[in-house]
Design a protein around this motif. Sequence first.
Motif, PDB file in Angstrom:
ATOM      1  N   VAL A 254      35.738  29.231 -28.321  1.00 53.11           N
ATOM      2  CA  VAL A 254      34.272  29.241 -28.278  1.00 53.11           C
ATOM      3  C   VAL A 254      33.744  27.815 -28.175  1.00 53.11           C
ATOM      4  O   VAL A 254      32.798  27.538 -27.420  1.00 53.11           O
TER       5      VAL A 254
ATOM      6  N   HIS B  11      34.136  26.854 -24.625  1.00 52.83           N
ATOM      7  CA  HIS B  11      33.121  27.438 -23.743  1.00 52.83           C
ATOM      8  C   HIS B  11      31.795  26.698 -23.896  1.00 52.83           C
ATOM      9  O   HIS B  11      31.130  26.368 -22.909  1.00 52.83           O
ATOM     10  N   GLN B  12      31.434  26.402 -25.130  1.00 51.82           N
ATOM     11  CA  GLN B  12      30.166  25.676 -25.338  1.00 51.82           C
ATOM     12  C   GLN B  12      30.243  24.279 -24.695  1.00 51.82           C
ATOM     13  O   GLN B  12      29.283  23.826 -24.061  1.00 51.82           O
TER      14      GLN B  12
ATOM     15  N   ARG C 141      23.307  40.547 -24.195  1.00 49.07           N
ATOM     16  CA  ARG C 141      24.706  40.794 -24.582  1.00 49.07           C
ATOM     17  C   ARG C 141      24.894  40.776 -26.100  1.00 49.07           C
ATOM     18  O   ARG C 141      25.825  41.383 -26.621  1.00 49.07           O
TER      19      ARG C 141
ATOM     20  N   ALA D 182      26.784  30.609 -25.911  1.00 55.72           N
ATOM     21  CA  ALA D 182      28.201  30.805 -26.265  1.00 55.72           C
ATOM     22  C   ALA D 182      28.385  31.870 -27.352  1.00 55.72           C
ATOM     23  O   ALA D 182      29.511  32.187 -27.731  1.00 55.72           O
TER      24      ALA D 182
ATOM     25  N   THR E  88      30.454  34.913 -26.395  1.00 59.87           N
ATOM     26  CA  THR E  88      31.875  34.549 -26.286  1.00 59.87           C
ATOM     27  C   THR E  88      32.560  34.701 -27.642  1.00 59.87           C
ATOM     28  O   THR E  88      33.710  35.141 -27.730  1.00 59.87           O
TER      29      THR E  88
ATOM     30  N   ASP F  86      32.939  38.426 -28.412  1.00 61.40           N
ATOM     31  CA  ASP F  86      34.003  39.008 -27.575  1.00 61.40           C
ATOM     32  C   ASP F  86      35.377  38.514 -28.011  1.00 61.40           C
ATOM     33  O   ASP F  86      36.361  39.248 -27.931  1.00 61.40           O
ATOM     34  N   PHE F  87      35.428  37.269 -28.474  1.00 61.56           N
ATOM     35  CA  PHE F  87      36.724  36.718 -28.898  1.00 61.56           C
ATOM     36  C   PHE F  87      37.324  37.586 -30.005  1.00 61.56           C
ATOM     37  O   PHE F  87      38.481  38.011 -29.931  1.00 61.56           O
TER      38      PHE F  87
END
Length: 411
Positions: A43, A46-47, A75, A275, A278, A281-282
């Motif tokens: 994460v 991604h950020q 989301r 993020a 993410t 979902d992780f």
Amino acid sequence: MPALPFPAPLTLNSGLRARDAWPLDPEVIHLNHGSFGAVPTAVVAHQDALRRRADLSPVEWFPRIAERVQEARERTAPFVGARAEDSVFVPNASAAATVVYNALRLEAGDEILVTDQGYGAITMGAERLARRFGASVRTVALPLLASDDEVVQLFADTLTGRTRLIVVDQITSPTARLLPTRRIAELAAAQGVRTLVDGAHAPGLIADAAAQAGGDWWFGNLHKWPCAPRGSALLVTSAPDRDELWPLIDSWAAREPYPVRFDTQGTIDATTYLATPTAIDFVENEFGWASARLAISEIADAGAEMIAEALRPYGDEDPLTPLPSPVPSMRLVRLPLGLGATREEADALRMDLLDAVGVETAFTSFRGIGYFRLSAHLYTEESDFAAFVERCVPQILSRAGIRSANSLIVS
Ligand SMILES: Cc1ncc(COP(=O)(O)O)c(C=O)c1O
């Protein structure tokens, strides 16, 4: 009480230990997820990638930020059982409460009800709201071991014709228990009283946390148990007057209705929001949230028992404090008498132990008694609790002036 077995350390789909997915300092023992969360490496990456995109082409990035925040909102909202059109991102739980308080109008003599297990900073906001209108704040005292029925009855007994607002935690911070907020809100609504539910700890720990909470407004932190980057929370409401809610920053979407006006906040770093899915979902992809809650609960129970066992010889009362409505991830273990008797002392002990023995903990204080509020998350292992027993218990006993069994500690 016999020791509870710890589950085997959790593993990732790759077969690596769950703990390898978090960039936490291996020299430090991390037993306080509850205060500030912990962000998985994937994460963080991604950020970082999102920030790089913003830096590479600011004019591509910033004018389109509202669309991106809206997509992240769409989301994220279902994760707390909410509709995107009822939900807005705010930086944290404190901000969400401020947004609601800013919108409310009271009259002199009106009352706001809070509880003595509420989060101090959120209560301070309620006090400021009351001062603005010559209203007052009353505190409902909730005994530590009160059943849900008793809690609801205490609210019923305290509501008066002057009560306008209840502010109540879905999961309490000092005592880590679930409160029957839906029942409290229904009781309040029947008397025309509105309810703000502080679900700061609820996302991730309770499936569909916002939907479960009831009340007129709910907020929850995504940077706690869902492991989003810090500065990510949702405020959810379907109240008919929600167009009275304004973001803390007036910006170009100010003429838009709720929730769209919250998607634009001037030039800010919105990557914490972007993020957030993410992070959700992780955990879902690696463990599944339902399984994660069960696993975390087993770790927390076994850890609490291990620490209670180490402290048991030094007090008359069992240090393990079983709460009527526990949450998956946090437990209370009572400290020896006199330690952590106030919030300030409990906070000071947290920093003392971190500096002295490298253990991240949370100590809380309720009615003059200090507690170790332990947190377990997917990365927590038996060895973390063993390290607490080895490093912290002697420090705790020493600070309480107790000679330990092996006579090493006196102070
Ligand atoms: C119950 C509760 N409410 C509100 C907050 C404030 O959260 P934040 O610091 O993210 O605004 C916390 C933080 O731990 C909390 O436990």
